[in-house]
Design an enzyme around this catalytic site. Structure first.
Site, PDB file in Angstrom:
ATOM      1  N   CYS A   2       0.854  -1.183   0.000  1.00 40.58           N
ATOM      2  CA  CYS A   2       0.000   0.000   0.000  1.00 40.58           C
ATOM      3  C   CYS A   2       0.891   1.235   0.000  1.00 40.58           C
ATOM      4  CB  CYS A   2      -0.859   0.027   1.256  1.00 40.58           C
ATOM      5  SG  CYS A   2      -1.725  -1.507   1.546  1.00 40.58           S
ATOM      6  N   ARG A  28       0.976   2.057  -6.162  1.00 45.33           N
ATOM      7  CA  ARG A  28       1.270   1.036  -5.144  1.00 45.33           C
ATOM      8  C   ARG A  28       0.038   0.261  -4.709  1.00 45.33           C
ATOM      9  NH1 ARG A  28       6.257   1.835  -2.366  1.00 45.33           N
ATOM     10  NH2 ARG A  28       5.449   0.498  -0.747  1.00 45.33           N
ATOM     11  N   TRP A  75      -3.738  -1.645  -1.208  1.00 46.72           N
ATOM     12  CA  TRP A  75      -3.706  -2.882  -1.993  1.00 46.72           C
ATOM     13  C   TRP A  75      -4.021  -3.963  -0.968  1.00 46.72           C
ATOM     14  CZ3 TRP A  75      -3.226  -4.652  -6.897  1.00 46.72           C
ATOM     15  CH2 TRP A  75      -2.853  -5.973  -7.089  1.00 46.72           C
ATOM     16  N   ASN A 101       1.343   0.003   5.959  1.00 45.56           N
ATOM     17  CA  ASN A 101       1.684  -0.843   4.817  1.00 45.56           C
ATOM     18  C   ASN A 101       2.480  -2.013   5.369  1.00 45.56           C
ATOM     19  OD1 ASN A 101       2.482  -1.923   2.325  1.00 45.56           O
ATOM     20  ND2 ASN A 101       4.298  -0.608   2.266  1.00 45.56           N
ATOM     21  N   GLY A 102       2.013  -3.229   5.131  1.00 44.06           N
ATOM     22  CA  GLY A 102       2.732  -4.404   5.639  1.00 44.06           C
ATOM     23  C   GLY A 102       1.739  -5.446   6.123  1.00 44.06           C
ATOM     24  N   GLU A 479       9.460 -21.219 -18.101  1.00 47.56           N
ATOM     25  CA  GLU A 479       9.226 -19.835 -17.679  1.00 47.56           C
ATOM     26  C   GLU A 479      10.287 -18.902 -18.282  1.00 47.56           C
ATOM     27  OE1 GLU A 479       6.924 -18.188 -16.608  1.00 47.56           O
ATOM     28  OE2 GLU A 479       7.810 -16.380 -15.744  1.00 47.56           O
ATOM     29  N   LYS A 483       9.541 -15.632 -20.705  1.00 44.60           N
ATOM     30  CA  LYS A 483      10.029 -14.274 -20.444  1.00 44.60           C
ATOM     31  C   LYS A 483      10.755 -13.717 -21.672  1.00 44.60           C
ATOM     32  CE  LYS A 483       8.111 -13.514 -17.748  1.00 44.60           C
ATOM     33  NZ  LYS A 483       7.176 -14.184 -16.922  1.00 44.60           N
ATOM     34  N   GLU A 486       8.272 -13.032 -24.590  1.00 42.01           N
ATOM     35  CA  GLU A 486       7.241 -11.996 -24.477  1.00 42.01           C
ATOM     36  C   GLU A 486       7.817 -10.589 -24.391  1.00 42.01           C
ATOM     37  OE1 GLU A 486       4.710 -12.132 -21.014  1.00 42.01           O
ATOM     38  OE2 GLU A 486       6.338 -12.851 -19.764  1.00 42.01           O
ATOM     39  N   HIS A 502      14.132 -36.006 -29.177  1.00 43.60           N
ATOM     40  CA  HIS A 502      13.029 -36.642 -29.915  1.00 43.60           C
ATOM     41  C   HIS A 502      12.465 -35.692 -30.969  1.00 43.60           C
ATOM     42  CE1 HIS A 502      13.049 -40.134 -27.288  1.00 43.60           C
ATOM     43  NE2 HIS A 502      13.193 -39.296 -26.273  1.00 43.60           N
ATOM     44  N   LYS A 602      -1.771  -6.860 -18.863  1.00 45.45           N
ATOM     45  CA  LYS A 602      -1.400  -7.440 -17.573  1.00 45.45           C
ATOM     46  C   LYS A 602      -2.416  -8.488 -17.146  1.00 45.45           C
ATOM     47  CE  LYS A 602       1.119  -7.937 -13.990  1.00 45.45           C
ATOM     48  NZ  LYS A 602       2.286  -8.796 -14.211  1.00 45.45           N
TER      49      LYS A 602
HETATM   50  C1  F6R Z   1       3.699 -13.704 -18.383  1.00 46.48           C
HETATM   51  C2  F6R Z   1       2.426 -13.278 -17.845  1.00 46.48           C
HETATM   52  C3  F6R Z   1       1.202 -13.991 -18.280  1.00 46.48           C
HETATM   53  C4  F6R Z   1       0.343 -14.308 -17.074  1.00 46.48           C
HETATM   54  C5  F6R Z   1      -0.985 -14.960 -17.508  1.00 46.48           C
HETATM   55  C6  F6R Z   1      -1.824 -15.364 -16.323  1.00 46.48           C
HETATM   56  O1  F6R Z   1       4.747 -12.935 -17.899  1.00 46.48           O
HETATM   57  O2  F6R Z   1       2.368 -12.371 -17.061  1.00 46.48           O
HETATM   58  O3  F6R Z   1       1.519 -15.148 -18.974  1.00 46.48           O
HETATM   59  O4  F6R Z   1       1.043 -15.160 -16.236  1.00 46.48           O
HETATM   60  O5  F6R Z   1      -1.701 -14.066 -18.308  1.00 46.48           O
HETATM   61  O6  F6R Z   1      -2.126 -14.286 -15.520  1.00 46.48           O
HETATM   62  P1  F6R Z   1      -2.685 -14.473 -14.057  1.00 46.48           P
HETATM   63  O7  F6R Z   1      -1.623 -15.064 -13.229  1.00 46.48           O
HETATM   64  O8  F6R Z   1      -3.073 -13.094 -13.624  1.00 46.48           O
HETATM   65  O9  F6R Z   1      -3.872 -15.382 -14.170  1.00 46.48           O
END
Ligand code: F6R
Length: 607
Positions: A2, A28, A75, A101-102, A479, A483, A486, A502, A602
């Site tokens: 927060c 935040r 938050w 915050n915490g 993963e 990264k 993307e 394979h 996001k």
């Molecule tokens: C990759 C990324 C996306 C999310 C995916 C699921 O860096 O951010 O692949 O992981 O859209 O999002 P959540 O976790 O919010 O369901």
């Protein structure tokens, strides 16, 4: 995570200043907002759920009297984002107000104790115990500062907090443990905030408060003490040269790299989760007929890693399933005996929610792991855990991924305990390793950042990357691939290393970059064989290894070293970090904005 702000002015109204500061802190947290001011011995409070602008339109956050006040943008961590849970929180008589915050870990016991002696709580937050504890001490005649100090000795957990009381209306008391707090010293008054952004237009003179310190702010000066032994701390303000934009990112050029650096703190916060919720979820998992781990993107990769954790530690079979495939792949198998553990940072991903809805209709049990209190996932889950990473602004998930894995590992360990499948020595070993992860993460970042810059510079022209790992490291490889693709737009492939021969190995030719994730676990010998296969075909070998792994070091063209020993099941939490940094610096080398990769959002709320 927060945002908090407080100000004591020599003259003029505090409220408009608090409102403006909260706007600068809105990144935040943004699910509710509130302010408290003091004027003529009366406490004024305004708060509500919603974004600052929306709340301001209805209750006018500027229209409050008094030259001293505190504010908060939230938050949610404990308690859904409703008005009652918005800060400031007060004591029974609304004479003491607190913004925080915490996370207060022992709030549950304290709350019970205070309720037993007649205190009435209005919210479901952990924070509210603080004004009540201060009230209790002040009733016994302690001045505010002593009451706050005594209260801080009672609570455990993380905090940056600011407190005012209309019994002592000339001061703000603020204190810090594991959550950032900074004082601003201006011409017009003195400020405190969770970060410099909040007061930067008012002053660039800042004093950083360290863990275990408490400060008293008055309109023309401040004093700092250590909480434990009450030693005065002398600190002169330093001049900050940041712009507002830089301050929001705490000096980092992008949110993604700031969030990569926040991982040690976020991982520490996952160790503060309430036992009650972890135990409850572990009980559900133990009793489940069949378990599906359902998620998308990075959260799916966390589920993939978790399937190894549950099997290895708790002898429990789980099925990780990509959310958008769940209905087609597993739909007919879902019934009243099924349990869905849905993992979603946002708690709003349409594919994950669709899978959950489908399973609910078939009477399956829904469990949720998310970063967002009050999200759709929390509303449909029988039990949910909030991972406490704070808002993640960079589109690419980084800190939320490692925190998800830390929570999932803790869950797997609890299921193991319930099932009595592993001996107490191994349990203690894993428990102690989980506690060491934040420190290892911190060292990993320090040790590998320059290396990531260097490797990114060398490999920026490469058109395609290969990521390989065995066992749980195949999830790390997945993963790392996601990264790099993307945010740096480099087409990449990830496979369990054993599977690469394979088919995919036919791609490999001289100069082809292959990244190997190689903890020193039981797959170590075999992965050396896989490295040799690639090397024989002219591949450039980039490895992530344990510090001192000379065998793989000599086979590698480039290597990242993890300083610290983690058990196999926990290794992804550290081993992913250099590869997050590699992806980030590859994007930088290519002139891309890693915070806003093209075509991505996001939170993906469409199917
Ligand atoms: C990759 C990324 C996306 C999310 C995916 C699921 O860096 O951010 O692949 O992981 O859209 O999002 P959540 O976790 O919010 O369901």
């Amino acid at each position: 995570m927060c945002g908090i702000f407080g100000c004591v002015l020599k003259k003029g109204k505090a409220a408009p200043l608090i409102h403006a500061a909260l706007k600068r802190l809105e990144y935040r947290g943004y699910d509710s907002v509130g302010e408290a001011t003091l004027y003529n011995g009366v406490m004024y409070i305004k708060k509500d759920q919603g974004k600052i602008d929306d709340v301001h339109k209805i209750i006018n956050l500027d229209d409050m009297p008094g030259n001293i006040g505190i504010g908060h943008t939230r938050w949610a961590t404990h308690g859904a984002p409703y008005k009652e849970n918005a800060h400031p929180h007060t004591d029974c008589e609304s004479k003491i107000a607190v913004v925080h915050n915490g996370i207060i870990e022992n709030f549950f016991e304290i709350k019970e104790e205070l309720e037993a002696i007649g205190h009435e709580f209005k919210s479901k937050t952990d924070t509210e115990v603080i004004p009540h504890l201060v009230e209790e001490d002040m009733k016994r005649g302690m001045p505010l500062i002593e009451a706050v100090r005594d209260t801080l000795k009672r609570i455990s957990g993380s905090y940056a907090l600011a407190i005012i009381s209309n019994d002592e209306p000339d001061k703000i008391i603020c204190a810090r443990n594991d959550s950032p707090l900074v004082i601003g010293v201006g011409e017009e008054g003195v400020y405190c905030a969770s970060d410099i952004t909040a007061f930067l237009p008012l002053t660039n003179k800042a004093v950083i408060i360290e863990n275990g310190e408490l400060a008293v702010l008055k309109a023309d000066h401040y004093k700092i003490w250590t909480i434990s032994d009450w030693e005065p701390v002398k600190k002169e303000p330093e001049k900050v040269k940041w712009t507002i934009e830089m301050a929001e990112r705490q000096g980092y050029p992008h949110f993604m790299i700031k969030e990569i650096h926040e991982q040690p703190r976020c991982l520490r916060d996952t160790l503060r989760l309430q036992d009650m919720y972890l135990d409850l979820m572990a009980t559900f998992l133990d009793r489940a007929g069949e378990i599906f781990l359902v998620a998308a993107g990075t959260s799916y990769n966390a589920c993939l890693a978790a399937s190894y954790m549950f099997s290895e530690l708790a002898f429990l079979a789980t099925h990780p399933v990509i959310a958008s495939e769940f209905i087609e792949q597993q739909g007919m198998a879902v019934n009243i005996n099924s349990t869905i553990l849905a993992v979603s940072q946002s708690g709003e991903t349409a594919d994950t929610l669709a899978a959950v809805d489908y399973a609910r209709i078939r009477a399956a049990t829904i469990l949720g792991l998310t970063n967002t209190v009050g999200s759709s996932l929390t509303r449909v889950s029988r039990v949910y855990i909030v991972q406490q990473s704070g808002p993640e602004i960079g589109v690419a998930a980084t800190k939320t991924f490692t925190s998800q894995m830390s929570v999932l590992a803790q869950l797997a360990l609890r299921v193991a305990k319930i099932r009595g499948k592993v001996g107490h020595r191994q349990i203690e070993e894993i428990e102690s390793s989980i506690k060491q992860i934040p420190e290892i993460a911190e060292k990993t970042i320090k040790k590998n950042e320059l290396k990531a810059v260097e490797v990114a510079k060398k490999l920026k022209e490469k058109k395609v990357f290969f990521f390989l790992g065995r066992g749980i490291s195949s999830a790390t490889a997945q993963e790392a691939k996601l990264k790099l693709m993307e945010i740096a737009y480099v087409p990449s492939i990830a496979y369990p290393a054993g599977e690469s021969k394979h088919g995919p190995i036919s791609l490999v030719e001289r100069g082809f970059p292959v990244v190997f994730v190689c903890p020193k676990d039981r797959t170590h010998k075999t992965i050396i064989g896989n490295i040799m296969e690639m090397k024989a075909r002219g591949a450039i070998i980039i490895s992530v290894i344990e510090e001192g792994d000379e065998e793989i070091k000599t086979l590698s063209d480039e290597y990242f070293e993890i300083p610290g020993k983690l058990p196999e099941v926990l290794s992804p939490i550290a081993f992913i970090i250099p590869l997050q940094m590699l992806a980030y610096y590859m994007a930088i080398e290519k002139g891309l904005n890693p915070d806003k990769p093209r075509n991505l959002a996001k939170s993906v709320t469409v199917k």
